[in-house]
Scaffold this motif. Structure first.
Motif, PDB file in Angstrom:
ATOM      1  N   ILE A 161       0.830  -1.237  -0.250  1.00 21.97           N
ATOM      2  CA  ILE A 161      -0.075  -0.064  -0.030  1.00 21.97           C
ATOM      3  C   ILE A 161       0.807   1.343  -0.045  1.00 21.97           C
ATOM      4  CG2 ILE A 161      -1.777   1.283   1.434  1.00 21.97           C
ATOM      5  CD1 ILE A 161      -2.811  -1.395   2.226  1.00 21.97           C
ATOM      6  N   LEU A 162       2.050   1.296   0.753  1.00 22.89           N
ATOM      7  CA  LEU A 162       2.740   2.434   0.963  1.00 22.89           C
ATOM      8  C   LEU A 162       3.517   2.491  -0.560  1.00 22.89           C
ATOM      9  CD1 LEU A 162       4.271   2.133   4.320  1.00 22.89           C
ATOM     10  CD2 LEU A 162       2.571   3.960   3.594  1.00 22.89           C
ATOM     11  N   LEU A 163       3.988   1.823  -0.845  1.00 25.56           N
ATOM     12  CA  LEU A 163       4.698   1.756  -2.344  1.00 25.56           C
ATOM     13  C   LEU A 163       3.743   1.953  -3.425  1.00 25.56           C
ATOM     14  CD1 LEU A 163       7.017  -1.327  -2.245  1.00 25.56           C
ATOM     15  CD2 LEU A 163       7.666   0.804  -1.930  1.00 25.56           C
ATOM     16  N   GLU A 164       2.584   1.849  -3.418  1.00 26.43           N
ATOM     17  CA  GLU A 164       1.727   2.103  -4.607  1.00 26.43           C
ATOM     18  C   GLU A 164       1.219   3.684  -4.226  1.00 26.43           C
ATOM     19  OE1 GLU A 164      -2.525   0.685  -3.883  1.00 26.43           O
ATOM     20  OE2 GLU A 164      -2.472   0.254  -6.003  1.00 26.43           O
ATOM     21  N   SER A 165       0.849   3.896  -3.128  1.00 19.80           N
ATOM     22  CA  SER A 165       0.512   5.335  -2.634  1.00 19.80           C
ATOM     23  C   SER A 165       1.675   6.539  -2.591  1.00 19.80           C
ATOM     24  CB  SER A 165      -0.337   5.387  -1.230  1.00 19.80           C
ATOM     25  OG  SER A 165      -1.321   4.436  -1.295  1.00 19.80           O
ATOM     26  N   PHE A 166       2.741   6.057  -2.285  1.00 24.14           N
ATOM     27  CA  PHE A 166       3.900   7.065  -2.004  1.00 24.14           C
ATOM     28  C   PHE A 166       4.086   7.999  -3.585  1.00 24.14           C
ATOM     29  CE2 PHE A 166       8.397   8.302  -2.057  1.00 24.14           C
ATOM     30  CZ  PHE A 166       8.113   9.253  -0.968  1.00 24.14           C
ATOM     31  N   PRO A 167       4.279   7.444  -4.482  1.00 22.99           N
ATOM     32  CA  PRO A 167       4.754   8.033  -5.493  1.00 22.99           C
ATOM     33  C   PRO A 167       3.427   9.202  -5.968  1.00 22.99           C
ATOM     34  CG  PRO A 167       4.878   5.902  -6.229  1.00 22.99           C
ATOM     35  CD  PRO A 167       4.149   6.012  -4.805  1.00 22.99           C
ATOM     36  N   PHE A 168       2.078   9.034  -5.862  1.00 24.94           N
ATOM     37  CA  PHE A 168       1.142   9.809  -6.067  1.00 24.94           C
ATOM     38  C   PHE A 168       1.233  10.768  -4.919  1.00 24.94           C
ATOM     39  CE2 PHE A 168      -0.009   5.857  -7.785  1.00 24.94           C
ATOM     40  CZ  PHE A 168      -0.425   6.276  -9.260  1.00 24.94           C
ATOM     41  N   VAL A 169       1.471  10.367  -3.745  1.00 21.15           N
ATOM     42  CA  VAL A 169       1.550  11.647  -2.542  1.00 21.15           C
ATOM     43  C   VAL A 169       2.637  12.486  -2.870  1.00 21.15           C
ATOM     44  CG1 VAL A 169       2.010  11.875  -0.053  1.00 21.15           C
ATOM     45  CG2 VAL A 169       0.390   9.882  -0.754  1.00 21.15           C
ATOM     46  N   LEU A 170       3.775  11.792  -3.377  1.00 21.43           N
ATOM     47  CA  LEU A 170       4.695  12.582  -3.872  1.00 21.43           C
ATOM     48  C   LEU A 170       4.759  13.765  -4.724  1.00 21.43           C
ATOM     49  CD1 LEU A 170       7.893  13.368  -2.903  1.00 21.43           C
ATOM     50  CD2 LEU A 170       8.528  11.302  -4.722  1.00 21.43           C
ATOM     51  N   LEU A 171       3.909  13.310  -5.837  1.00 19.07           N
ATOM     52  CA  LEU A 171       3.686  14.079  -6.890  1.00 19.07           C
ATOM     53  C   LEU A 171       2.736  15.069  -6.285  1.00 19.07           C
ATOM     54  CD1 LEU A 171       3.516  14.489  -9.836  1.00 19.07           C
ATOM     55  CD2 LEU A 171       1.644  12.981  -9.865  1.00 19.07           C
ATOM     56  N   GLY A 172       1.651  14.818  -5.410  1.00 20.05           N
ATOM     57  CA  GLY A 172       1.104  15.790  -4.957  1.00 20.05           C
ATOM     58  C   GLY A 172       1.720  16.948  -4.023  1.00 20.05           C
ATOM     59  N   ILE A 173       2.639  16.434  -3.378  1.00 15.62           N
ATOM     60  CA  ILE A 173       3.341  17.348  -2.552  1.00 15.62           C
ATOM     61  C   ILE A 173       4.432  18.284  -3.574  1.00 15.62           C
ATOM     62  CG2 ILE A 173       5.440  17.251  -0.688  1.00 15.62           C
ATOM     63  CD1 ILE A 173       4.119  14.756   0.405  1.00 15.62           C
ATOM     64  N   ILE A 174       4.959  17.727  -4.605  1.00 14.25           N
ATOM     65  CA  ILE A 174       5.717  18.608  -5.404  1.00 14.25           C
ATOM     66  C   ILE A 174       4.853  19.673  -5.959  1.00 14.25           C
ATOM     67  CG2 ILE A 174       7.029  18.394  -7.488  1.00 14.25           C
ATOM     68  CD1 ILE A 174       8.209  15.465  -6.568  1.00 14.25           C
ATOM     69  N   ILE A 175       3.697  19.265  -6.439  1.00 17.12           N
ATOM     70  CA  ILE A 175       2.808  20.134  -7.192  1.00 17.12           C
ATOM     71  C   ILE A 175       2.382  21.215  -6.125  1.00 17.12           C
ATOM     72  CG2 ILE A 175       0.484  20.607  -8.091  1.00 17.12           C
ATOM     73  CD1 ILE A 175       0.736  17.797  -9.524  1.00 17.12           C
ATOM     74  N   SER A 176       2.228  20.776  -4.889  1.00 17.43           N
ATOM     75  CA  SER A 176       1.815  21.714  -3.647  1.00 17.43           C
ATOM     76  C   SER A 176       2.776  22.786  -3.438  1.00 17.43           C
ATOM     77  CB  SER A 176       1.506  20.870  -2.623  1.00 17.43           C
ATOM     78  OG  SER A 176       1.313  21.803  -1.343  1.00 17.43           O
ATOM     79  N   ALA A 177       4.113  22.345  -3.513  1.00 21.35           N
ATOM     80  CA  ALA A 177       5.479  23.132  -3.193  1.00 21.35           C
ATOM     81  C   ALA A 177       5.614  24.179  -4.205  1.00 21.35           C
ATOM     82  CB  ALA A 177       6.593  22.288  -3.032  1.00 21.35           C
ATOM     83  N   LEU A 178       5.361  23.440  -5.557  1.00 21.73           N
ATOM     84  CA  LEU A 178       5.420  24.235  -6.972  1.00 21.73           C
ATOM     85  C   LEU A 178       4.491  25.485  -6.572  1.00 21.73           C
ATOM     86  CD1 LEU A 178       6.440  21.883  -9.431  1.00 21.73           C
ATOM     87  CD2 LEU A 178       8.020  23.767  -8.428  1.00 21.73           C
ATOM     88  N   LEU A 179       3.131  25.208  -6.280  1.00 19.42           N
ATOM     89  CA  LEU A 179       2.054  26.345  -6.197  1.00 19.42           C
ATOM     90  C   LEU A 179       2.401  27.237  -5.259  1.00 19.42           C
ATOM     91  CD1 LEU A 179      -1.033  23.784  -6.411  1.00 19.42           C
ATOM     92  CD2 LEU A 179      -0.401  25.532  -8.011  1.00 19.42           C
ATOM     93  N   GLN A 180       3.235  26.826  -4.066  1.00 18.07           N
ATOM     94  CA  GLN A 180       3.374  27.880  -3.134  1.00 18.07           C
ATOM     95  C   GLN A 180       4.363  28.869  -3.446  1.00 18.07           C
ATOM     96  OE1 GLN A 180       2.128  28.697  -0.243  1.00 18.07           O
ATOM     97  NE2 GLN A 180       4.099  29.737   0.409  1.00 18.07           N
TER      98      GLN A 180
END
Length: 309
Positions: free
Chosen positions: A14-33
């Motif tokens: 579950i962590l391996l499946e979810s982590f890439p998408f969470v990481l993508l969201g976090i990167i987009i979030s940081a770029l938005l900021q």
């Protein structure tokens, strides 16, 4: 030993499946900021309710994220001035109304192409209804950290800096922006990551306890299969980019409507996303969103079965 081995393998999966998408969201979030100013975002967001709801429903086309990665983005957008009701709409519709999920659903249900269209249509309907409710009832106080406090903090810090440095600060160079982006991403990762790990732990525990024979026994009836599949999708917490390939395996035993309930409800709400949502919104708001979603998905998918029976 077998239980512990299955539990460990499930949790890691579950962590391996979810982590890439969470990481993508976090990167987009940081770029938005760091790259998009509050003023620019305010110009993009529609001022009226109905266009704002449509904007939130279709924003997933630009940000194709699953339910794991979308929450950090919604959190950041709200902090930058997006009305909370549009953020909630985007949070509900974005994991389904995006090209990646539509393609995966269409490929998984090649013999039932109507499932891909029905999934998007139902997600749009649920998000729109929730958006109308949220525009009426949800205010900044529904957030864990009200925006007024954050704005006051920023204003105070800004006022203090003006007293110390009367000259306008120069525009930061690209190196400074890169450093700020990484800093925001690291902070967001530690903030969201603990909820992801907790959700994965609970999900893995439940998956290793439930019996497959008991699952098949619940495929009979008019309402039971739909309720069960909604609950199962919530517990399994599979990312919306991959859940179609799991849902299609239930077709021999479960109706199309109950599988549709699995695809829609689980993509909008699951254990991981609920825990992360509680980081952003207060419990009452999250509980109301879950209740509205469950009722609309249940009634719509039962009606779907009657149409295709």
């Amino acid at each position: 030993m077998s239980f512990l081995s299955d539990f460990r393998a499930m949790m890691i999966g579950i962590l391996l499946e979810s982590f890439p998408f969470v990481l993508l969201g976090i990167i987009i979030s940081a770029l938005l900021q760091t790259l998009i100013s509050d003023q620019t975002l305010q110009r993009w967001i529609p001022k009226k309710t109905i266009p704002g709801i449509l904007f939130g429903c279709l924003l997933g086309i630009l940000f194709p994220l699953c339910e794991c990665g979308i929450i950090p983005v919604v959190h950041r957008l709200i902090r930058k001035g997006m009305p909370p009701y549009i953020g909630i709409v985007f949070m509900m519709a974005g994991p389904i109304i995006n090209p990646v999920v539509f393609t995966s659903t269409f490929v998984a249900f090649r013999t039932h192409p109507e499932m891909a269209i029905a999934r998007i249509a139902l997600a749009f309907a649920v998000a729109a209804v929730i958006g109308l409710w949220a525009a009426w009832r949800v205010r900044d106080t529904a957030l864990r950290t009200p925006l007024n406090n954050a704005h006051e903090h920023v204003a105070a810090a800004s006022a203090g800096s003006k007293r110390q440095i009367p000259v306008k600060a120069p525009k930061p160079a690209w190196k400074n922006k890169f450093h700020d982006t990484l800093e925001h991403a690291v902070i967001e990762m530690f903030d969201v990551g603990k909820y992801l790990v907790l959700g994965a732990t609970v999900t893995a525990l439940l998956q290793t306890v439930v019996s497959k024979e008991w699952i098949v026994a619940l495929s009979e009836g008019n309402w039971t299969p739909h309720l069960f599949m909604m609950g199962l999708s919530y517990v399994l917490s599979i990312c919306s980019t991959a859940d179609s390939f799991v849902g299609v395996t239930f077709i021999p035993d479960f109706s199309l409507g109950s599988v549709l309930a699995f695809l829609v409800f689980g993509a909008m709400l699951d254990i991981k996303s609920t825990l992360m949502l509680l980081k952003v919104f207060r419990f009452k708001t999250v509980a109301t969103v879950m209740a509205i979603s469950a009722v609309i998905v249940l009634l719509s998918t039962v009606a779907f079965d009657h149409l295709y029976s």
